[in-house]
Design a protein around this motif. Structure first.
Motif, PDB file in Angstrom:
ATOM      1  N   TRP A 102      17.861 -56.939  61.126  1.00 49.05           N
ATOM      2  CA  TRP A 102      18.467 -58.144  60.554  1.00 49.05           C
ATOM      3  C   TRP A 102      18.117 -59.378  61.378  1.00 49.05           C
ATOM      4  CZ3 TRP A 102      23.913 -55.473  60.262  1.00 49.05           C
ATOM      5  CH2 TRP A 102      23.869 -54.486  59.264  1.00 49.05           C
ATOM      6  N   ASN A 119      14.539 -60.323  60.618  1.00 43.17           N
ATOM      7  CA  ASN A 119      14.414 -60.942  59.293  1.00 43.17           C
ATOM      8  C   ASN A 119      14.840 -62.405  59.330  1.00 43.17           C
ATOM      9  OD1 ASN A 119      13.513 -58.523  58.213  1.00 43.17           O
ATOM     10  ND2 ASN A 119      15.510 -57.925  57.428  1.00 43.17           N
ATOM     11  N   SER A 120      15.968 -62.677  59.969  1.00 39.98           N
ATOM     12  CA  SER A 120      16.429 -64.066  60.069  1.00 39.98           C
ATOM     13  C   SER A 120      15.436 -64.913  60.854  1.00 39.98           C
ATOM     14  CB  SER A 120      17.802 -64.117  60.749  1.00 39.98           C
ATOM     15  OG  SER A 120      18.801 -63.573  59.929  1.00 39.98           O
ATOM     16  N   LEU A 143      11.782 -60.765  51.539  1.00 39.06           N
ATOM     17  CA  LEU A 143      11.954 -61.976  52.339  1.00 39.06           C
ATOM     18  C   LEU A 143      11.301 -63.184  51.689  1.00 39.06           C
ATOM     19  CD1 LEU A 143      11.416 -60.645  55.990  1.00 39.06           C
ATOM     20  CD2 LEU A 143      13.557 -60.989  54.744  1.00 39.06           C
ATOM     21  N   TRP A 199      18.998 -70.409  59.168  1.00 40.67           N
ATOM     22  CA  TRP A 199      19.574 -69.339  59.973  1.00 40.67           C
ATOM     23  C   TRP A 199      21.004 -69.020  59.527  1.00 40.67           C
ATOM     24  CZ3 TRP A 199      17.513 -66.286  63.803  1.00 40.67           C
ATOM     25  CH2 TRP A 199      18.400 -65.563  64.603  1.00 40.67           C
ATOM     26  N   THR A 240      19.437 -60.513  56.077  1.00 47.05           N
ATOM     27  CA  THR A 240      19.386 -61.429  57.211  1.00 47.05           C
ATOM     28  C   THR A 240      20.595 -61.150  58.108  1.00 47.05           C
ATOM     29  OG1 THR A 240      20.595 -63.130  55.973  1.00 47.05           O
ATOM     30  CG2 THR A 240      18.189 -63.199  55.886  1.00 47.05           C
TER      31      THR A 240
END
Length: 299
Positions: A94, A97-98, A163, A230, A247
């Motif tokens: 996670w 991904n963020s 994504l 974010w 995320t």
């Protein structure tokens, strides 16, 4: 007639009760800081209270967090929440991904925002003013009105549950174009004209002359874009279904169950989530303030 001496004449001209030049002078008290700090320091502490409470709660046990009245200070340092979060097998995924989504969004906004902002600032073409107004008008449209059309577009492109569905809508924002345009307008044209005389094209002028002078504005766009991307939760909640594409913000919601919530893990996860944004803002604070100041000099 009796002559008056110069010293007596001077004494007679001196106002009563005043002291001569040789007398003691009253000195003003000088503070080692601005007087505004006496007002700003308590206000900054007030705004920091939620962050301090979050940090303290992250080292409390679940029993202390759920106690009523709430504990203001942990009885002992309990890192069980951090252990639970970092021990989750999906948490590194996670976080990555963020980081990927935010990094790509920042890079694309800097590049595309600079190109669009420079075009609106220096190039005059048919309908440029109207196009600028229409672009700025999109900033007042709430996301709730555009999320369904955006979802349908991403579905047609086959990006749902990837994504790419998070990256494509954030490639460039009207705010980035507008802020960079305002900053470019504050730069003197003579620098660009000198580069044109030397044979530089518009793109070379932009990348070799204008952008190096626009670091404060670029830093501001980078920080604000990173912060927005974010911390985004609503759009990933709509576009992502599989936990491997979550995320960080979306993954933290899995720590809250229907019947039981491990609040220590939620607080610890939020501390880890806030830390990159806080560090980015602290490093770019000076450039951020300088950009906001300069971009408002000329419209």
């Amino acid at each position: 007639m009796t002559a008056t001496s110069p010293s007596a004449r001077t004494e007679s001209m001196t106002p009563a009760g005043s002291q001569g030049a040789a007398g003691p002078r009253r000195t003003r008290l000088r503070l080692p800081f601005s007087a505004w700090h006496l007002l700003l320091a308590p206000l900054s502490l007030l705004f920091a209270v939620p962050l301090i409470w979050l940090l303290l709660s992250s080292v409390m046990s679940d029993a202390e967090i759920n106690r009523f009245p709430a504990a203001l200070w942990p009885a002992r340092i309990d890192l069980g929440g951090y252990g639970y979060v970092l021990g989750n097998a999906m948490f590194p995924r996670w976080f990555a991904n963020s980081l990927i989504v935010s990094t790509v969004a920042v890079a694309s906004n800097l590049l595309l925002g600079a190109l669009g902002g420079y075009a609106f600032a220096r190039m005059r073409f048919a309908g440029s003013r109207v196009l600028l107004v229409l672009m700025l008008a999109t900033m007042v449209i709430p996301f709730q009105l555009t999320m369904i059309p955006t979802f349908l577009v991403m579905k047609r492109l086959g990006l749902i549950d990837t994504l790419g569905a998070l990256i494509v809508p954030s490639l460039v924002t009207p705010f980035a174009v507008f802020l960079l345009r305002q900053f470019f307008l504050s730069l003197p044209r003579e620098l660009e004209e000198a580069a044109w005389i030397d044979g530089c094209s518009r793109l070379r002028v932009l990348f070799l002359v204008v952008l190096p002078l626009s670091r404060p504005a670029l830093s501001t766009v980078a920080v604000l874009t990173f912060l927005t991307t974010w911390n985004d939760l609503t759009w990933p909640l709509i576009a992502i279904n599989h936990d491997t594409q979550y995320t960080l913000q979306l993954g933290l919601t899995t720590f809250q169950g229907q019947h039981h919530t491990r609040w220590s893990a939620v607080m610890a996860g939020n501390v880890i989530t806030v830390l990159p944004v806080l560090l980015a803002f602290l490093f770019a604070q000076k450039s951020f303030i300088q950009s906001i100041t300069n971009s408002g000099l000329k419209g």
